[in-house]
Design an enzyme around this catalytic site. Structure first.
Site, PDB file in Angstrom:
ATOM      1  N   HIS A  82       0.891  -1.182  -0.090  1.00 48.06           N
ATOM      2  CA  HIS A  82      -0.071   0.120   0.016  1.00 48.06           C
ATOM      3  C   HIS A  82       0.734   1.300  -0.117  1.00 48.06           C
ATOM      4  O   HIS A  82       2.032   1.046   0.537  1.00 48.06           O
ATOM      5  CB  HIS A  82      -0.748  -0.200   1.523  1.00 48.06           C
ATOM      6  CG  HIS A  82      -1.835   1.163   1.303  1.00 48.06           C
ATOM      7  ND1 HIS A  82      -1.468   2.168   1.955  1.00 48.06           N
ATOM      8  CD2 HIS A  82      -3.222   1.015   1.389  1.00 48.06           C
ATOM      9  CE1 HIS A  82      -2.572   3.072   1.941  1.00 48.06           C
ATOM     10  NE2 HIS A  82      -3.549   2.625   1.460  1.00 48.06           N
ATOM     11  N   ARG A 125      -2.890   1.030  -4.240  1.00 47.91           N
ATOM     12  CA  ARG A 125      -2.541  -0.317  -4.401  1.00 47.91           C
ATOM     13  C   ARG A 125      -2.732  -0.840  -5.840  1.00 47.91           C
ATOM     14  O   ARG A 125      -3.582  -0.353  -6.637  1.00 47.91           O
ATOM     15  CB  ARG A 125      -3.608  -1.177  -3.305  1.00 47.91           C
ATOM     16  CG  ARG A 125      -3.158  -0.817  -2.036  1.00 47.91           C
ATOM     17  CD  ARG A 125      -4.295  -1.307  -1.215  1.00 47.91           C
ATOM     18  NE  ARG A 125      -5.637  -0.639  -1.075  1.00 47.91           N
ATOM     19  CZ  ARG A 125      -6.872  -1.312  -0.957  1.00 47.91           C
ATOM     20  NH1 ARG A 125      -6.852  -2.566  -0.294  1.00 47.91           N
ATOM     21  NH2 ARG A 125      -7.824  -0.624  -0.785  1.00 47.91           N
ATOM     22  N   LYS A 128      -6.511  -0.703  -8.098  1.00 40.82           N
ATOM     23  CA  LYS A 128      -7.355   0.040  -7.739  1.00 40.82           C
ATOM     24  C   LYS A 128      -7.173   1.493  -8.405  1.00 40.82           C
ATOM     25  O   LYS A 128      -6.461   1.548  -9.176  1.00 40.82           O
ATOM     26  CB  LYS A 128      -6.906   0.365  -6.125  1.00 40.82           C
ATOM     27  CG  LYS A 128      -6.950  -0.693  -5.128  1.00 40.82           C
ATOM     28  CD  LYS A 128      -8.244  -0.988  -4.948  1.00 40.82           C
ATOM     29  CE  LYS A 128      -8.463  -2.034  -3.767  1.00 40.82           C
ATOM     30  NZ  LYS A 128      -9.821  -2.457  -3.540  1.00 40.82           N
ATOM     31  N   ASP A 131      -6.206   7.892  -7.174  1.00 46.47           N
ATOM     32  CA  ASP A 131      -6.658   8.799  -6.025  1.00 46.47           C
ATOM     33  C   ASP A 131      -5.568  10.079  -5.665  1.00 46.47           C
ATOM     34  O   ASP A 131      -4.463   9.696  -5.589  1.00 46.47           O
ATOM     35  CB  ASP A 131      -6.807   7.951  -4.636  1.00 46.47           C
ATOM     36  CG  ASP A 131      -7.428   8.727  -3.531  1.00 46.47           C
ATOM     37  OD1 ASP A 131      -7.139   9.923  -3.406  1.00 46.47           O
ATOM     38  OD2 ASP A 131      -8.207   8.017  -2.507  1.00 46.47           O
ATOM     39  N   CYS A 133      -4.613  11.769  -3.254  1.00 48.36           N
ATOM     40  CA  CYS A 133      -4.026  11.677  -2.101  1.00 48.36           C
ATOM     41  C   CYS A 133      -2.801  10.970  -2.285  1.00 48.36           C
ATOM     42  O   CYS A 133      -1.608  11.304  -1.597  1.00 48.36           O
ATOM     43  CB  CYS A 133      -4.725  11.079  -0.985  1.00 48.36           C
ATOM     44  SG  CYS A 133      -4.997   9.539  -0.784  1.00 48.36           S
ATOM     45  N   TYR A 134      -2.627  10.068  -3.168  1.00 49.11           N
ATOM     46  CA  TYR A 134      -1.398   9.263  -3.463  1.00 49.11           C
ATOM     47  C   TYR A 134      -0.401  10.032  -4.126  1.00 49.11           C
ATOM     48  O   TYR A 134       0.676   9.692  -4.501  1.00 49.11           O
ATOM     49  CB  TYR A 134      -1.761   7.757  -4.116  1.00 49.11           C
ATOM     50  CG  TYR A 134      -2.624   6.891  -3.127  1.00 49.11           C
ATOM     51  CD1 TYR A 134      -1.762   6.612  -2.047  1.00 49.11           C
ATOM     52  CD2 TYR A 134      -3.938   6.669  -3.423  1.00 49.11           C
ATOM     53  CE1 TYR A 134      -2.506   5.888  -1.081  1.00 49.11           C
ATOM     54  CE2 TYR A 134      -4.634   5.939  -2.357  1.00 49.11           C
ATOM     55  CZ  TYR A 134      -3.876   5.306  -1.383  1.00 49.11           C
ATOM     56  OH  TYR A 134      -4.449   4.547  -0.395  1.00 49.11           O
ATOM     57  N   ASP A 186     -10.362  13.680  -4.598  1.00 47.98           N
ATOM     58  CA  ASP A 186      -9.629  12.364  -4.801  1.00 47.98           C
ATOM     59  C   ASP A 186     -10.007  12.236  -6.267  1.00 47.98           C
ATOM     60  O   ASP A 186      -8.798  12.031  -6.891  1.00 47.98           O
ATOM     61  CB  ASP A 186     -10.612  11.385  -4.083  1.00 47.98           C
ATOM     62  CG  ASP A 186     -10.546   9.841  -4.583  1.00 47.98           C
ATOM     63  OD1 ASP A 186      -9.924   9.608  -5.615  1.00 47.98           O
ATOM     64  OD2 ASP A 186     -11.147   9.291  -4.002  1.00 47.98           O
ATOM     65  N   ASP A 193     -12.232  17.783  -0.061  1.00 47.97           N
ATOM     66  CA  ASP A 193     -12.280  17.922   1.741  1.00 47.97           C
ATOM     67  C   ASP A 193     -10.576  18.274   1.951  1.00 47.97           C
ATOM     68  O   ASP A 193     -10.080  18.711   1.255  1.00 47.97           O
ATOM     69  CB  ASP A 193     -12.205  16.247   2.182  1.00 47.97           C
ATOM     70  CG  ASP A 193     -11.598  15.373   1.311  1.00 47.97           C
ATOM     71  OD1 ASP A 193     -10.282  15.340   1.584  1.00 47.97           O
ATOM     72  OD2 ASP A 193     -12.232  14.510   0.851  1.00 47.97           O
ATOM     73  N   HIS A 196      -7.798  15.601   1.000  1.00 48.67           N
ATOM     74  CA  HIS A 196      -7.212  15.624  -0.332  1.00 48.67           C
ATOM     75  C   HIS A 196      -6.596  16.811  -0.851  1.00 48.67           C
ATOM     76  O   HIS A 196      -5.789  16.758  -1.571  1.00 48.67           O
ATOM     77  CB  HIS A 196      -8.158  15.055  -1.141  1.00 48.67           C
ATOM     78  CG  HIS A 196      -8.718  13.628  -1.008  1.00 48.67           C
ATOM     79  ND1 HIS A 196      -9.602  13.077  -0.411  1.00 48.67           N
ATOM     80  CD2 HIS A 196      -8.204  12.420  -1.630  1.00 48.67           C
ATOM     81  CE1 HIS A 196      -9.520  11.680  -0.246  1.00 48.67           C
ATOM     82  NE2 HIS A 196      -8.859  11.428  -1.166  1.00 48.67           N
TER      83      HIS A 196
END
Length: 202
Positions: A82, A125, A128, A131, A133-134, A186, A193, A196
């Site tokens: 992850h 991951r 998936k 996103d 945030c990654y 995201d 939010d 993110h």
């Protein structure tokens, strides 16, 4: 000064209490156990000048066991690789001077394949969706890998670019993650939010 010293001694005692025989750290008394505990403990101990090899006995070895067959790191041994846990694991290993315990080639291979060719952003991951945030959790792995590989690869690495497409990531954040009235998300269609917004900008 004496008050600060007392607090630092108390902090050291707390870290000693959270440290387990196998090298792992729990997040708090009777709390969960994963690599975030080891990472936070390593950072705090260095910042406060209380780091010692004894305090982190077996910690590097325990983190190394969290590396999966894919090359990334799970939250603890036997779990799925992850992005967030990989960042925490690698940063902790650097602070502990234990990066020699891991398979760096596998880690790099896993990390570069988390950037999606179509979107340009990172997934956290395997299999998936991307996103925002990654952008931090996965993107932040590359300067750490760069730091490890640079001494032996200075002829092919430089300090102007990392080992992923920075332009593609920038485009994903600017075109897909900006909320029309402010903040970041995201992915398109999601609500904005603070979480993110922070990690897209980081």
């Amino acid at each position: 000064s004496s008050g600060i010293n007392r607090r630092v001694r108390g902090l050291k005692k707390f870290l000693e209490d959270m440290h387990n025989e196998d090298g792992s750290f729990t997040m708090h008394k009777d709390g969960e156990l994963d690599v975030r505990g080891a990472y936070c403990s390593a950072v705090v101990s260095h910042l406060c000048g209380i780091y010692s090899e004894e305090l982190f006995k077996n910690t590097g070895e325990w983190i190394a066991k969290c590396q999966t067959f894919e090359g990334g790191f799970g939250s603890r041994p036997g779990t799925e690789a992850h992005g967030g846990y990989t960042f925490c694991s690698l940063a902790a290993l650097i602070l502990l001077n234990k990066t020699h315990l891991i398979n760096k080639d596998q880690l790099l291979d896993w990390a570069v394949h988390r950037q999606m060719k179509f979107e340009g952003g990172f997934q956290g991951r395997t299999n998936k969706m991307v996103d925002g945030c990654y952008s931090f959790w996965q993107g932040g792995i590359f300067p750490l890998i760069h730091h490890i590989l640079m001494p032996e690869n200075s002829d092919i690495l430089n300090d102007k670019e990392w080992l992923f497409s920075q332009i593609a990531l920038q485009d994903y954040i600017l075109f897909c993650c900006q909320y029309p009235s402010g903040g970041l998300v995201d992915k398109p269609g999601k609500s904005r939010d603070y979480y993110h917004t922070c990690y897209c900008l980081s």
